[in-house]
Design an enzyme around this catalytic site. Structure first.
Site, short mmCIF file in Angstrom:
data_model
loop_
_atom_site.label_atom_id
_atom_site.label_comp_id
_atom_site.label_asym_id
_atom_site.label_seq_id
_atom_site.Cartn_x
_atom_site.Cartn_y
_atom_site.Cartn_z
N LYS A 117 0.83 -1.20 0.00
CA LYS A 117 0.00 0.00 0.00
C LYS A 117 0.86 1.26 0.00
O LYS A 117 0.63 2.19 -0.77
CB LYS A 117 -0.94 -0.01 1.21
CG LYS A 117 -2.06 1.03 1.13
CD LYS A 117 -2.93 1.01 2.38
CE LYS A 117 -3.63 -0.32 2.59
NZ LYS A 117 -4.71 -0.57 1.63
N ARG B 127 -3.73 2.74 8.32
CA ARG B 127 -3.96 1.54 7.52
C ARG B 127 -2.75 0.61 7.55
O ARG B 127 -1.61 1.05 7.53
CB ARG B 127 -4.24 1.91 6.05
CG ARG B 127 -5.47 2.78 5.85
CD ARG B 127 -5.53 3.30 4.41
NE ARG B 127 -6.75 4.06 4.17
CZ ARG B 127 -7.85 3.56 3.62
NH1 ARG B 127 -7.88 2.29 3.22
NH2 ARG B 127 -8.91 4.32 3.43
N GLY C 285 -7.90 -7.77 4.00
CA GLY C 285 -8.75 -7.81 5.18
C GLY C 285 -8.19 -8.54 6.37
O GLY C 285 -8.87 -8.68 7.39
N MET D 216 -5.51 -7.73 8.20
CA MET D 216 -4.99 -6.85 9.26
C MET D 216 -5.91 -5.65 9.39
O MET D 216 -6.93 -5.56 8.71
CB MET D 216 -3.54 -6.46 8.94
CG MET D 216 -2.58 -7.64 9.05
SD MET D 216 -0.89 -7.19 8.68
CE MET D 216 -0.97 -6.77 6.95
N ARG E 298 -2.61 -2.05 -6.32
CA ARG E 298 -1.80 -3.25 -6.09
C ARG E 298 -2.14 -4.26 -7.16
O ARG E 298 -3.21 -4.20 -7.78
CB ARG E 298 -2.05 -3.83 -4.69
CG ARG E 298 -3.48 -4.29 -4.44
CD ARG E 298 -3.66 -4.75 -3.00
NE ARG E 298 -5.06 -5.12 -2.74
CZ ARG E 298 -5.55 -5.38 -1.53
NH1 ARG E 298 -4.75 -5.31 -0.48
NH2 ARG E 298 -6.81 -5.70 -1.37
N HIS F 283 -15.45 -8.83 1.06
CA HIS F 283 -14.42 -9.66 1.67
C HIS F 283 -14.54 -11.11 1.22
O HIS F 283 -13.56 -11.75 0.84
CB HIS F 283 -14.53 -9.57 3.20
CG HIS F 283 -13.56 -10.46 3.92
ND1 HIS F 283 -13.89 -11.74 4.32
CD2 HIS F 283 -12.28 -10.26 4.31
CE1 HIS F 283 -12.85 -12.29 4.92
NE2 HIS F 283 -11.86 -11.41 4.93
N SER G 263 16.38 -43.30 -9.74
CA SER G 263 15.13 -42.61 -9.47
C SER G 263 15.01 -42.47 -7.97
O SER G 263 15.07 -43.47 -7.24
CB SER G 263 13.94 -43.39 -10.03
OG SER G 263 12.74 -42.69 -9.79
N ASN H 180 9.66 -40.81 -0.82
CA ASN H 180 8.78 -41.18 0.30
C ASN H 180 9.58 -41.98 1.33
O ASN H 180 9.60 -41.65 2.52
CB ASN H 180 7.60 -42.00 -0.20
CG ASN H 180 6.73 -41.25 -1.18
OD1 ASN H 180 6.76 -40.03 -1.24
ND2 ASN H 180 5.95 -41.98 -1.96
N ASP H 181 10.23 -43.04 0.87
CA ASP H 181 11.05 -43.85 1.77
C ASP H 181 12.30 -43.11 2.22
O ASP H 181 12.73 -43.24 3.37
CB ASP H 181 11.44 -45.17 1.11
CG ASP H 181 10.42 -46.27 1.36
OD1 ASP H 181 9.80 -46.26 2.45
OD2 ASP H 181 10.22 -47.12 0.48
N CYS I 11 10.57 -39.99 -8.23
CA CYS I 11 9.26 -40.60 -8.45
C CYS I 11 8.42 -40.65 -7.18
O CYS I 11 7.36 -41.28 -7.16
CB CYS I 11 9.41 -42.01 -9.04
SG CYS I 11 10.24 -43.18 -7.95
N TYR J 297 14.44 -35.32 -14.71
CA TYR J 297 12.98 -35.33 -14.81
C TYR J 297 12.37 -35.46 -13.43
O TYR J 297 13.02 -35.89 -12.47
CB TYR J 297 12.48 -36.47 -15.71
CG TYR J 297 12.70 -37.85 -15.17
CD1 TYR J 297 11.77 -38.44 -14.30
CD2 TYR J 297 13.83 -38.60 -15.51
CE1 TYR J 297 11.97 -39.72 -13.80
CE2 TYR J 297 14.02 -39.87 -15.01
CZ TYR J 297 13.10 -40.43 -14.16
OH TYR J 297 13.29 -41.69 -13.65
#
Length: 926
Positions: free
Chosen positions: A40, A110, A119, A121, A355, A473, A812, A816-817, A879, A899
């Site tokens: 602002k 403001r 909205g 703050m 803005r 809002h 690859s 996860n593991d 992967c 990739y």
């Protein structure tokens, strides 16, 4: 517009410069100072430099906010003296005096952070009013009603924001006064007597609720308001919003002290919010709302449903023409759609904010494409501006058109934010959070939303309000967070006390817990849960154009995780360039296959030992021979079935690589649960005897039971201990390749050996499988074209990647593991247990199973560097689930992977994210 000027140094008492002023066509800051001045403040400075009409004022920097909290919520030393000096300058520029009873200066205070937080703050208007300055304001304007209206607004806003009085305490007497003028009365119908009585009532409420009189000293008001705006940076709604948008908590907010201009001075005054293009559709048309004789809060809060801004052309044609010109000027200067706030005081236009506008996913894509066509931005800028989450939103489901035709329409409002949402109606943000926590999907229904409702809006499927317009809002926040929203549904009567709503359109009531369906694209609201249909990627040419630009920018390829031909075909339609993970064990669980697999598992151990005897030259007993025959028959069935699967996948991905992972999970996952089988056998024994089959199955399950199966007999270990499982899979893959190639296809097969922690595991497994491949090639009379590689998912594998690379053509990363083993967390247990609290409490910055952890990425970088040093042509990909996460994709780009592989639905997101990662890395390296 003028180019940004150099900031001028101003004298200051504080140790740092905390204040930047603007006014009279000059400004001490500029538009590129958002870090320090907030959006602002930077916008006001830039508009002032461009010669646009802005009221004079000054910005207290974000640095001051951070120092305020670092000092134990005390203003930094010298800051207040600098504020007083800045106020003197505003007085001089405005020709008014702060606290002067004859010629009073009023200001707004403001908030304004670096990133737009609509909205979330606090803002206080009309600051500086008291009984004395009120008299001066009325005398100067000749408008008694305006003065009292400004005063009652100020007490209510200051009381709620600064003095922490419940806003409903002010709302109730206001509604009562309006009701006395009739059921459809507005606040503009209130008389001077009404407003004077409300001021007295509000003052009484403040005294009762806070134990002190409402402050009348303008400088005390200013001091308290500045601190309240700073404090709102860590308010619940602001923190919730930053968490949802992944905005850092250490940026702080600026405070803007701005000379008040009044839109509530009569029919030649007004206020509004507008966008230079439609933020819903992206259409190049001025979009917004304004109200005559009103202040900004009336539009944003939806207190009165505002007409479209085009009405201004009829009521104030000269002002409208000027506003159109300014909007075009600002859009061309910033080269982006602008969100504008303005006030008209007695026919004179003032710009209060500009803005970059928040917009829907569809609008973001259209605006990007149009602006490239208009020459405003480059293709690279267009790609950088679209958020990956917006691509995901464009592929969300919509309501089934046939189901819509026969549905019971409850009501219709404004199509404030597009999309289809189905859920149970709830009437408070807290209830929304509670219901979602227990697994329910909800629609948040409110008379109107306020920033305090954000936590409920964030978890709801959609939002429905009885009041408010396109810039309310509810509408603005819903568009920003990608939630469907119908706003301004005037025929909806919401009763919070009873937890229900009534539609005057349909005459239907619905209560909390009832299913409703909200169409944010049309504004329709339906009773019940309407079915949805998937969005069609092929029907979105503008999105495809942007992703085509992204494809020309990105370095990494985008592959997919797919286990079925139809998944592969879908991913290819989304732009996938290969399959990075085809999980063979998923095929084992379908239809008759599960029984075949279970039959094989029951005899696997005995059969494997028997085959070892044959290899050693020993003879088998009749029972052993029968067991081997049973096992081989089951394996042969599975091989034929899997070959068919692979042929379908190779055909779907013709000419593109397919990485097939050999069996990975422990065998017990294909068997009944140990406890369930034990109960079944025990009950059968008590009732007359269990079958031999159930007893044998129980014995097998017990023999395979492990204390920690995810670290037990699985992956390459399973292939080494029971080689037939991986042998038949390798044969199925290669025979499928041969069959598809003979039919004229171009199958590209890559066989991935999982869970390698030591190079010798890979050597042994590869030796077994290469022998199978040689036999297949000899039998078919063809040369096979395939590669062996491995998953790097064990920390030791990453740390010894140079050794492993000598035996693997590709890596690859199974993140996860790798994340589980690096953290020592069980993913299944952690995500449902302590991990959420860890993230909430800031122990971890993010869920490491959703976004790649830096330490895990560090292990990957070690593996990449070591692997490529040993084998320069090593192919590298990911992967795990992280392959579709934009932040993780950026880390993969920095690591140097070739990739990323993700689920089919995430492929378009990954295409964009990978291009943005390339652009970001290029900017960083400049």
């Amino acid at each position: 517009m003028a180019s940004p000027a150099q900031t001028t140094e101003r004298p200051h008492v504080a140790a740092k410069r905390y204040i930047y002023a603007w006014g009279g066509g000059a400004a001490e800051g500029h538009g590129r100072m958002k870090d320090l001045l907030g959006g602002k403040g930077a916008g006001l400075a830039e508009m002032t430099l461009a010669g646009l009409p802005t009221p004079p004022g000054f910005t207290i920097t974000t640095e001051a906010c951070n120092d305020y909290f670092a000092s134990g919520k005390q203003l930094p030393e010298g800051l207040w003296e600098d504020v007083l000096g800045a106020m003197k300058e505003v007085e001089a520029q405005s020709g008014k005096g702060f606290g002067d009873p004859k010629n009073p200066l009023l200001v707004s205070v403001r908030s304004g952070a670096k990133f737009s937080m609509p909205g979330m703050m606090d803002t206080v208007l009309n600051l500086g009013l008291n009984e004395e300055t009120l008299g001066g304001l009325i005398a100067l304007t000749g408008n008694e009603r305006f003065g009292w209206d400004a005063y009652r607004r100020f007490i209510a806003m200051f009381g709620r924001i600064v003095m922490d009085v419940d806003g409903a305490r002010f709302e109730h007497p206001l509604e009562a006064r309006k009701a006395a003028h009739g059921p459809d009365a507005k606040d503009t119908d209130l008389t001077v007597d009404d407003l004077g009585a409300l001021v007295a009532e509000y003052q009484r409420i403040v005294r009762e609720d806070t134990g002190r009189d409402f402050p009348t000293d303008p400088y005390e008001q200013l001091d308290l308001a500045i601190k309240a705006v700073f404090a709102s940076w860590f308010g619940k709604r602001a923190v919730d919003y930053r968490n949802s948008q992944k905005i850092a908590h250490d940026l702080g907010t600026a405070v803007n002290v701005v000379t008040m201009v009044f839109g509530n001075m009569g029919d030649d005054s007004g206020t509004g919010v507008a966008f230079t293009r439609d933020p819903n559709t992206g259409e190049k048309v001025l979009y917004g709302e304004y109200l005559v004789n009103a202040q900004g809060e009336d539009v944003v809060a939806g207190i009165r449903t505002a007409p479209r801004i085009q009405h201004m052309a009829e009521e104030m044609p000269a002002v409208y023409a000027e506003f159109q010109r300014i909007g075009t000027q600002l859009e061309q200067h910033y080269r982006n759609v602008q969100d504008l706030e303005f006030t008209i005081e007695r026919g004179r236009l003032y710009m209060l904010q500009t803005r970059d506008a928040k917009r829907t996913a569809a609008a973001a894509v259209k605006i990007a494409v149009d602006m490239v066509a208009e020459g405003l931005i480059t293709k690279e800028e267009a790609v950088a501006r679209i958020e990956p989450a917006q691509v995901d939103q464009l592929l969300r489901a919509q309501f089934d058109p046939q189901a819509r035709q026969g549905a019971d329409r409850l009501a219709r409002g404004l199509n404030a934010s597009p999309g289809a949402a189905v859920g149970r109606a709830v009437f408070s943000a807290d209830h929304a959070v509670e219901w979602v926590a227990r697994g329910e999907k909800v629609i948040l229904v409110r008379v109107e939303t306020s920033p305090d409702d954000f936590h409920g809006m964030a978890v709801a499927e959609g939002i429905l309000t009885a009041r408010g317009g396109a810039t309310s809002h509810a509408a603005v926040v819903a568009r920003q967070i990608g939630k469907p929203c119908v706003a301004g549904c005037a025929e909806l009567i919401v009763d919070y006390g009873r937890g229900s709503a009534h539609s005057n359109l349909s005459g239907v009531n619905f209560a909390e817990g009832d299913w409703i369906s909200v169409d944010g694209s049309t504004g329709d609201v339906f009773l019940g849960a309407l079915p949805t249909v998937a969005a069609r990627f092929e029907d979105q040419p503008e999105l495809q154009r942007v992703l085509g630009w992204a494809d020309g920018i990105r370095r990494m390829e985008i592959w997919t995780n797919a286990d079925k031909p139809e998944e592969a075909a879908q991913a290819r339609g989304y732009g996938a360039q290969g399959i990075g993970l085809c999980r063979t064990e998923h095929m084992f669980r379908e239809g008759e296959r599960l029984e075949i697999v279970r039959g094989a598992i029951l005899v696997a151990a005995v059969a494997t030992r028997a085959k070892a005897k044959v290899t050693a030259g020993d003879e088998l007993t009749a029972d052993e021979a029968e067991t081997v025959a049973t096992f081989d028959a089951a394996m042969a069935k599975l091989e034929r079935l899997q070959q068919g699967d692979f042929e379908g996948i190779f055909r779907a991905m013709d000419g593109l690589p397919v990485v097939v992972r050999l069996i990975d999970p422990p065998l017990h996952e294909f068997l009944p649960n140990l406890e369930e089988q034990l109960v079944k056998v025990t009950r059968a024994e008590m009732s007359g005897g269990a079958s031999d089959e159930d007893k044998e199955l129980l014995a097998t399950i017990k023999s395979m039971h492990e204390q920690n199966p995810m670290l037990g007999l699985r992956g390459c270990r399973l292939g080494i201990m029971i080689p037939d499982f991986v042998k038949i899979q390798t044969r199925a893959i290669l025979n499928a390749q041969i069959a598809v190639k003979k039919a004229g296809g171009n199958p590209i097969a890559k066989i991935m050996i999982p869970l390698v922690g030591h190079v010798n595991e890979l050597k042994v497994t590869r030796g077994l499988l290469e022998a199978e491949a040689d036999r297949i090639a000899h039998a078919a009379g063809v040369a096979l074209d395939y590669k062996f590689g491995t998953m790097i998912e064990i920390p030791r594998g990453a740390l010894t990647a140079d050794e492993i690379a000598r035996e693997a053509a590709f890596f690859s990363f199974g993140t996860n593991d790798l994340t589980q083993m690096t953290f020592g967390y069980s993913r299944d247990d952690a995500e449902g247990g302590f991990l959420l609290k860890y993230v909430e409490d800031g122990i971890l910055p993010v869920n490491p199973f959703q976004t790649l952890d830096d330490a895990v990425a560090g292990l990957m970088k070690i593996a990449v560097d070591k692997g490529r040093a040993a084998r320069p042509d090593l192919e590298l990909g990911i992967c795990g689930e992280h392959g579709g996460d934009p932040e993780s994709i950026a880390k993969c780009e920095r690591i140097g992977l070739d990739y990323v592989s993700c689920s089919p639905f995430r492929v378009p997101v990954a295409r964009l994210a990978a291009a943005q990662a390339t652009l970001a890395l290029g900017e960083r390296d400049k």
